[in-house]
Design an enzyme around this catalytic site. Structure first.
Site, PDB file in Angstrom:
ATOM      1  N   ASP A 122       0.824  -1.211   0.000  1.00 36.87           N
ATOM      2  CA  ASP A 122       0.000   0.000   0.000  1.00 36.87           C
ATOM      3  C   ASP A 122       0.854   1.255   0.000  1.00 36.87           C
ATOM      4  OD1 ASP A 122       0.764  -0.811   2.650  1.00 36.87           O
ATOM      5  OD2 ASP A 122      -0.664   0.617   3.489  1.00 36.87           O
ATOM      6  N   GLU A 170      -0.014  -1.335   5.746  1.00 38.36           N
ATOM      7  CA  GLU A 170       1.067  -0.876   6.627  1.00 38.36           C
ATOM      8  C   GLU A 170       0.903   0.594   6.968  1.00 38.36           C
ATOM      9  OE1 GLU A 170       5.025   0.936   7.615  1.00 38.36           O
ATOM     10  OE2 GLU A 170       3.653   1.388   5.966  1.00 38.36           O
ATOM     11  N   GLU A 171       0.403   1.376   6.023  1.00 42.63           N
ATOM     12  CA  GLU A 171       0.310   2.816   6.220  1.00 42.63           C
ATOM     13  C   GLU A 171      -0.831   3.219   7.154  1.00 42.63           C
ATOM     14  OE1 GLU A 171       2.605   4.636   5.408  1.00 42.63           O
ATOM     15  OE2 GLU A 171       3.541   4.018   3.530  1.00 42.63           O
TER      16      GLU A 171
END
Length: 382
Positions: free
Chosen positions: A80, A142-143
Site C-alpha cells: 500500500d 502498513e500505512e
C-alpha cells in the site's frame, strides 16, 4: 509468460493504485498489486499463498516461496501507499516518470518499487542452487493499521532465519526504531447555561487538570527512561489535537484530546498505557465516570535487533554501512515475532516518503540490485 524487464515491473507497480486510508473514500483494495506479484513470482517458479486480511476493506497478503521448510530468508514489504496531495504533485503519481536521473511516482520508494528489485535479483540468480527457502512477503495496510503484518505474525505459518524489510533506508541497515501509540482522552461533563457555571460540569476545566498531569508524565518519562541509541532517548508524549465545546455561552459538555506516544525497546506500549492511566487516576477519582482513555488504533511496539547478530554483520559487510536506529515505525516488530533476526533496509530515502513527487534516484539501482542478490545468495546457500 516472460518476466517483464526491470523498468516495466516498476511501471506496472506504480500504475496500479493501492492507497490505504482510514477515510473510506480514499481507501483502495491492494488485490490488483497482489495479483501482479503473484503472476510474476509464479513465472520464476515460486509457490504462491494469498490470504485475505481480517477486518479490512478487501485487503490481502501474499507469501511467495521458493524451496521447502523453515529457515532461509524472508524479504518483506507492504503493497500500500499513502494518499497523495493532488495539487502538490507536479507529475502523475500513477505514472513512472523519468526526469533529472530520477524515477517519480507514488510508491517508487515507499515501497512498491522494492518488489521490482527483488524480482530482478531473483531473475538473475539460479534459484535451483539455493539450499534454504527464499520467501517474499507482500502485506496490506502498513500505512494505516499494519493489519497485514499483524495477521502474518498471528498465523505463525513459517519461520525464516532472517528477514529484511525493504523500507527506504538508502540501503543503510536499520536495527532499531521506536513504536507508535495514538491515544484519546475524552472528558464527558454536563452542559448548561454559562450564566451559572456551577450548574454543570465543564469538560474543558477537567481537561486542564488532565494536561497538567500529562505534563508531569512527560517529565517522568524523560527522567526515568532512556535508550541512548536514539537522539531523543526517552519515550515521548506529544499533545496533537484537542477539541471541546460548541459555544461560548454554554458550559462545555465534552472535550477530547489526542496524544502521540513513542515507546522505546525496553518500554512496551502496555507499560506506557498503564503509566498514562496512573497519571490520570486522581482526576478519575475526583470525577467518576468523566474520564475515558482509549486507543485510536492498536499500538505498534518498538523494535530492536541484536547489534551483533549474523544478519546485521552480513548487512554491514554487503553495504559498507554501520547499522543505525531510526524514529519512524515499520512492520519489523510484527515480522520479528516469526522468530527471525530482522532488519530494515531498502532503496530510496525516507525523506522522500509521504512527499509530493516521491522519487527514486537512478544511481541507486545497480548497487541495490547487487546487494539484494548477494543477500539472497549468502543467506540461502550453505
Amino acid at each position: 509468460m516472460q518476466l517483464p524487464k526491470f523498468t516495466e515491473l516498476y511501471k506496472s507497480l506504480i500504475l496500479t493504485p493501492s492507497i490505504s486510508s482510514l477515510e473510506k473514500e480514499l481507501d483502495f483494495s491492494n488485490k490488483p498489486v497482489i495479483d501482479l506479484l503473484a503472476g510474476w513470482f509464479t513465472e520464476l517458479g515460486f509457490s504462491i499463498n494469498i490470504t485475505s486480511v481480517p477486518d479490512t476493506n478487501g485487503k490481502f497478503n501474499l507469501v511467495a516461496t521458493y524451496g521447502q521448510g523453515d529457515g532461509g530468508l524472508l524479504l518483506a514489504g507492504h503493497t500500500d501507499t499513502v494518499p497523495f496531495d493532488d495539487g502538490l504533485w507536479t507529475k502523475d503519481p500513477f505514472q513512472l516518470t523519468e526526469k533529472n536521473d530520477k524515477w517519480y511516482g507514488l510508491g517508487t520508494i515507499d515501497m512498491k518499487g522494492f518488489f521490482a528489485f527483488v524480482l530482478e535479483a531473483c531473475k538473475n540468480i539460479d534459484l535451483t542452487k539455493l539450499d534454504k527457502p527464499l520467501r517474499i512477503l507482500a502485506t496490506a495496510d502498513e500505512e494505516t493499521t499494519m493489519a497485514g503484518a499483524r495477521a502474518i505474525a498471528a498465523a505463525q505459518s513459517f519461520r525464516p532465519d532472517y528477514a529484511v524489510i525493504g523500507e527506504p533506508t538508502g540501503m543503510v541497515p536499520v536495527f532499531m526504531h521506536k513504536g507508535h501509540m495514538s491515544e484519546a482522552i475524552r472528558i464527558t461533563g454536563r452542559s448548561g447555561h454559562s450564566s451559572d457555571p456551577a450548574n454543570g460540569i465543564n469538560a474543558i476545566e477537567i481537561m486542564h487538570q488532565v494536561t497538567g498531569q500529562l505534563l508531569q508524565l512527560q517529565r517522568k518519562l524523560k527522567e526515568q527512561y532512556a535508550c541512548d541509541h536514539f537522539v531523543i532517548p526517552q519515550p515521548t508524549l506529544n499533545f496533537g489535537h484537542v477539541h471541546g465545546g460548541d459555544s461560548p455561552n454554554r458550559i462545555c459538555g465534552s472535550c477530547e484530546l489526542h496524544i502521540d506516544m513513542r515507546p522505546i525497546p525496553d518500554v512496551s506500549p502496555d507499560e506506557l498505557f498503564m503509566l498514562l492511566n496512573q497519571a490520570l487516576l486522581p482526576i478519575q477519582k475526583q470525577w467518576p465516570g468523566a474520564v475515558d482513555v482509549y486507543h485510536l488504533h492498536e499500538p505498534i511496539p518498538a523494535y530492536a535487533c541484536d547489534a551483533d547478530s549474523t544478519l546485521i554483520k552480513l548487512a554491514e559487510k554487503l553495504t559498507g554501512e554501520a547499522v543505525i536506529p531510526v524514529n519512524y515505525c515499520t512492520e519489523a516488530p510484527f515480522i520479528q515475532q516469526l522468530g527471525c533476526d530482522t532488519i530494515v533496509m531498502g532503496p530510496g530515502s525516507i525523506n522522500q516518503a509521504h512527499q509530493p513527487d516521491e522519487y527514486l534516484d537512478l544511481s541507486a539501482i545497480k548497487p541495490t540490485q547487487a546487494i539484494i542478490q548477494k543477500l539472497i545468495e549468502e543467506t540461502c546457500k550453505n
